[in-house]
Scaffold this motif. Structure first.
Motif, short mmCIF file in Angstrom:
data_model
loop_
_atom_site.label_atom_id
_atom_site.label_comp_id
_atom_site.label_asym_id
_atom_site.label_seq_id
_atom_site.Cartn_x
_atom_site.Cartn_y
_atom_site.Cartn_z
N ASP A 20 3.86 5.25 -5.92
CA ASP A 20 3.66 5.14 -7.37
C ASP A 20 2.64 6.16 -7.86
O ASP A 20 2.78 6.72 -8.96
N ILE A 21 1.62 6.42 -7.05
CA ILE A 21 0.64 7.45 -7.41
C ILE A 21 1.33 8.80 -7.53
O ILE A 21 1.12 9.55 -8.50
N THR B 132 3.56 8.81 -10.67
CA THR B 132 2.76 8.84 -11.91
C THR B 132 2.12 10.21 -12.11
O THR B 132 2.15 10.76 -13.21
N GLU B 133 1.56 10.75 -11.05
CA GLU B 133 0.87 12.03 -11.16
C GLU B 133 1.84 13.15 -11.52
O GLU B 133 1.50 14.07 -12.27
N SER B 134 3.07 13.08 -10.99
CA SER B 134 4.06 14.11 -11.29
C SER B 134 4.88 13.79 -12.55
O SER B 134 5.85 14.48 -12.85
N LYS B 135 4.48 12.70 -13.24
CA LYS B 135 5.11 12.31 -14.51
C LYS B 135 6.61 12.07 -14.36
O LYS B 135 7.41 12.42 -15.23
N ARG B 136 6.99 11.50 -13.23
CA ARG B 136 8.38 11.11 -13.04
C ARG B 136 8.58 9.67 -13.50
O ARG B 136 7.62 8.99 -13.84
N ALA B 137 9.84 9.23 -13.50
CA ALA B 137 10.13 7.85 -13.87
C ALA B 137 9.45 6.91 -12.89
O ALA B 137 9.49 7.15 -11.67
N SER B 138 8.83 5.85 -13.41
CA SER B 138 8.01 4.99 -12.57
C SER B 138 8.87 4.10 -11.67
O SER B 138 10.08 3.99 -11.85
N VAL B 139 8.20 3.46 -10.73
CA VAL B 139 8.89 2.53 -9.84
C VAL B 139 9.55 1.41 -10.65
O VAL B 139 10.66 0.97 -10.34
N LEU C 218 3.92 1.49 -1.16
CA LEU C 218 4.53 1.60 -2.49
C LEU C 218 3.51 2.10 -3.52
O LEU C 218 3.87 2.83 -4.44
N ALA C 219 2.26 1.69 -3.35
CA ALA C 219 1.23 2.17 -4.28
C ALA C 219 1.07 3.68 -4.15
O ALA C 219 0.90 4.39 -5.16
N VAL C 220 1.14 4.18 -2.92
CA VAL C 220 1.05 5.64 -2.72
C VAL C 220 2.22 6.34 -3.41
O VAL C 220 2.04 7.36 -4.10
N ALA D 6 0.84 -1.21 0.00
CA ALA D 6 0.00 0.00 0.00
C ALA D 6 0.87 1.26 0.00
O ALA D 6 0.58 2.23 -0.72
#
Lengths: 65, 210
Positions: free
Chosen positions: A19-20, A23-30, A15-17, A13
């Motif tokens: 990742d949110i 993703t929202e800030s358009k950075r490199a993903s996990v 890590l999901a936060v 959970a």
């Protein structure tokens, strides 16, 4: 059962936060960080994958009983 | 009226035609439309929120049941077949896994961040690596994961040695007592795993051979 669920799911959970946020800030993903790390430490990544796979197989694929 | 033969013709005849691109390469190299990436980003955020909510729901349900009841919510030992059937569970989890990968692959990344990410790959000296903070976060998460693994292994070893339910039985019990909720939590986990551990688009992220 509550303790096992709490331990097992709370990290995911968190890590999901994160990742949110990424993703929202358009950075490199996990996933890209994980890929970079695995390329930098391939043997360590292999060992961790084996441990994680053995655990998952033990917990979710036990056929006895 | 035959055409004149020129010295260039033999070379032109022996020149090989470019091989047609294989289907698998066309699929792997297919570029997602840039205009749609913003939409996928918001779909990713919504699905991540849903996954987070389902995980929290699963945790709250398990902890609240443990606190308010003394016995397990299922038979002893828990049944291996419940509703929904196992093949439905596996199918939904696989779909969630693929969905997680596709959303991660197609979501938009700010060129500023992606360029920084690519440039930093070339840093060879950890002391000069400006990603120290990010590396610290990843190492901390890794430490948490390893500590959890140790804890789960201790629990499993102790329970097995004392003839108490192993963790496998708790998983089966959750499936037996709340099949749909367990399926939702499992699909959430697989969605996250698909986002994080399925290698991204090789055209964008794989190392070149040069």
């Amino acid at each position: 059962m509550g303790f096992v669920a709490l331990v097992g799911l709370s990290t995911l959970a968190l890590l999901a936060v994160s990742d949110i946020f990424l993703t929202e800030s358009k950075r490199a993903s996990v996933g890209e960080w994980v890929t970079l790390w695995a390329k930098r430490y391939p043997m360590f990544a292999l060992a961790l994958t084996l441990v994680a796979g053995a655990l998952l197989g033990h917990f979710y694929w036990a056929t006895a009983g | 009226m035959s055409a004149a033969v020129t010295p260039q013709q033999p070379a032109a005849v022996t020149r090989k035609e470019p091989k047609p691109e294989r289907l698998i390469d066309r699929i792997l190299n297919w570029q997602f439309p840039e205009r749609a990436r913003g939409v996928v980003t918001w779909i990713s955020v919504v699905l991540l929120l849903v996954a987070f909510a389902l995980l929290v729901w699963g945790m709250v349900s398990a902890v609240s049941y443990t606190l308010t009841h003394t016995g397990p919510p299922c038979t002893n030992p828990p049944q291996r077949e419940a509703s929904p059937p196992q093949w439905v569970m596996v199918g939904v989890c696989l779909l969630a896994f693929v969905l997680g990968h596709l959303t991660a692959r197609w979501q938009s990344i700010d060129p500023k961040h992606s360029q920084r990410h690519k440039n930093l790959r070339e840093v060879d000296h950890p002391e000069t690596d400006p990603r120290k903070r990010e590396a610290l976060i990843i190492q901390t998460l890794l430490l948490v994961f390893l500590v959890e693994v140790i804890g789960l292994l201790i629990i499993e070893a102790v329970t097995l040695s004392q003839n108490v339910w192993p963790i496998t039985y708790y998983v089966r019990c959750a499936y037996d007592a709340a099949g749909v909720q367990s399926m939702a939590a499992a699909a959430s986990i697989l969605f996250l795993v698909g986002r994080w551990f399925w290698l991204p688009d090789r055209g964008q992220n794989a190392r070149t051979r040069s």
